[in-house]
Motif scaffolding. Structure first.
Motif, PDB file in Angstrom:
ATOM      1  N   GLY A  82      44.520  36.093  33.461  1.00 58.80           N
ATOM      2  CA  GLY A  82      43.576  34.991  33.384  1.00 58.80           C
ATOM      3  C   GLY A  82      43.119  34.469  34.726  1.00 58.80           C
ATOM      4  O   GLY A  82      42.184  33.655  34.791  1.00 58.80           O
ATOM      5  N   GLY A  83      43.767  34.916  35.775  1.00 62.07           N
ATOM      6  CA  GLY A  83      43.425  34.452  37.112  1.00 62.07           C
ATOM      7  C   GLY A  83      42.247  35.188  37.713  1.00 62.07           C
ATOM      8  O   GLY A  83      41.630  36.054  37.072  1.00 62.07           O
ATOM      9  N   ASN A 140      39.195  36.111  34.930  1.00 64.92           N
ATOM     10  CA  ASN A 140      39.883  36.408  33.670  1.00 64.92           C
ATOM     11  C   ASN A 140      40.574  37.771  33.730  1.00 64.92           C
ATOM     12  O   ASN A 140      40.416  38.610  32.830  1.00 64.92           O
ATOM     13  N   LEU A 141      41.336  37.970  34.778  1.00 62.79           N
ATOM     14  CA  LEU A 141      41.980  39.263  34.989  1.00 62.79           C
ATOM     15  C   LEU A 141      42.992  39.571  33.901  1.00 62.79           C
ATOM     16  O   LEU A 141      43.710  38.680  33.417  1.00 62.79           O
ATOM     17  N   LYS A 142      43.053  40.825  33.527  1.00 64.36           N
ATOM     18  CA  LYS A 142      43.961  41.302  32.503  1.00 64.36           C
ATOM     19  C   LYS A 142      44.947  42.281  33.124  1.00 64.36           C
ATOM     20  O   LYS A 142      44.698  42.842  34.194  1.00 64.36           O
ATOM     21  N   THR A 143      46.046  42.494  32.450  1.00 58.36           N
ATOM     22  CA  THR A 143      47.054  43.410  32.989  1.00 58.36           C
ATOM     23  C   THR A 143      46.474  44.802  33.205  1.00 58.36           C
ATOM     24  O   THR A 143      46.864  45.493  34.146  1.00 58.36           O
ATOM     25  N   GLU A 144      45.541  45.185  32.370  1.00 59.53           N
ATOM     26  CA  GLU A 144      44.948  46.522  32.509  1.00 59.53           C
ATOM     27  C   GLU A 144      43.981  46.630  33.690  1.00 59.53           C
ATOM     28  O   GLU A 144      43.485  47.708  33.993  1.00 59.53           O
ATOM     29  N   ASP A 145      43.709  45.513  34.361  1.00 57.25           N
ATOM     30  CA  ASP A 145      42.874  45.551  35.564  1.00 57.25           C
ATOM     31  C   ASP A 145      43.686  45.905  36.812  1.00 57.25           C
ATOM     32  O   ASP A 145      43.118  46.127  37.882  1.00 57.25           O
ATOM     33  N   VAL A 189      48.537  42.397  38.287  1.00 54.52           N
ATOM     34  CA  VAL A 189      48.284  41.320  37.325  1.00 54.52           C
ATOM     35  C   VAL A 189      49.530  41.179  36.461  1.00 54.52           C
ATOM     36  O   VAL A 189      49.821  42.045  35.625  1.00 54.52           O
ATOM     37  N   SER A 190      50.238  40.104  36.677  1.00 54.06           N
ATOM     38  CA  SER A 190      51.511  39.946  35.993  1.00 54.06           C
ATOM     39  C   SER A 190      51.892  38.480  35.942  1.00 54.06           C
ATOM     40  O   SER A 190      51.602  37.707  36.851  1.00 54.06           O
ATOM     41  N   SER A 191      52.563  38.116  34.864  1.00 52.72           N
ATOM     42  CA  SER A 191      53.057  36.748  34.749  1.00 52.72           C
ATOM     43  C   SER A 191      54.494  36.654  35.255  1.00 52.72           C
ATOM     44  O   SER A 191      55.080  35.572  35.279  1.00 52.72           O
TER      45      SER A 191
END
Length: 125
Positions: free
Chosen positions: A15-16, A85-90, A123-125
């Motif tokens: 999401g960042g 709105n970055l996703k893990t797959e990015d 991209v990771s939480s």
């Protein structure tokens, strides 16, 4: 020898946002179509976006449309890729590249002549 550098990568939560920069020191970026590609281990390099030399038209991979914006600042000789709105797959290593083809939707790596070193996006939480 064309020299340019991609920067701006890093770690971001899902999401960042991040902004990548592709800056040239030995040539004028506007003379070439500039593309952004990404690669993850075990997969081929994937074209994400490009901006045409001829008229600054922009093109995007379907999965990033509405989230990524490519732009060119000729005064700074820099091309940017604003990613929201970055996703893990990015995640992956992002490269900028220059093509002598001055127009068109150029999202295939074999359409590009010069490549810069990559910048890592996680991209990771």
């Amino acid at each position: 020898q064309l020299q340019f550098v991609a920067s701006g990568g890093g770690l971001v939560q899902p999401g960042g946002s991040l902004r990548l920069s592709c800056t040239a020191s030995t040539f004028t970026l506007a003379w070439y179509t500039i593309g952004w590609f990404r690669q993850v281990p075990g997969k081929e390099r994937e074209g994400v976006s490009c901006v045409s030399s001829s008229d600054a038209s922009t093109f995007y991979l379907d999965s990033v449309k509405g989230r990524f914006t490519i732009s060119r600042d000729d005064a700074k000789n820099t091309v940017y890729l604003q990613m929201t709105n970055l996703k893990t797959e990015d995640a992956g290593v992002y490269f900028c590249a220059a093509s002598k083809i001055i127009s068109g939707r150029l999202l295939s790596e074999d359409q590009y002549d010069y490549w810069g070193p990559g910048t890592q996006i996680t991209v990771s939480s």
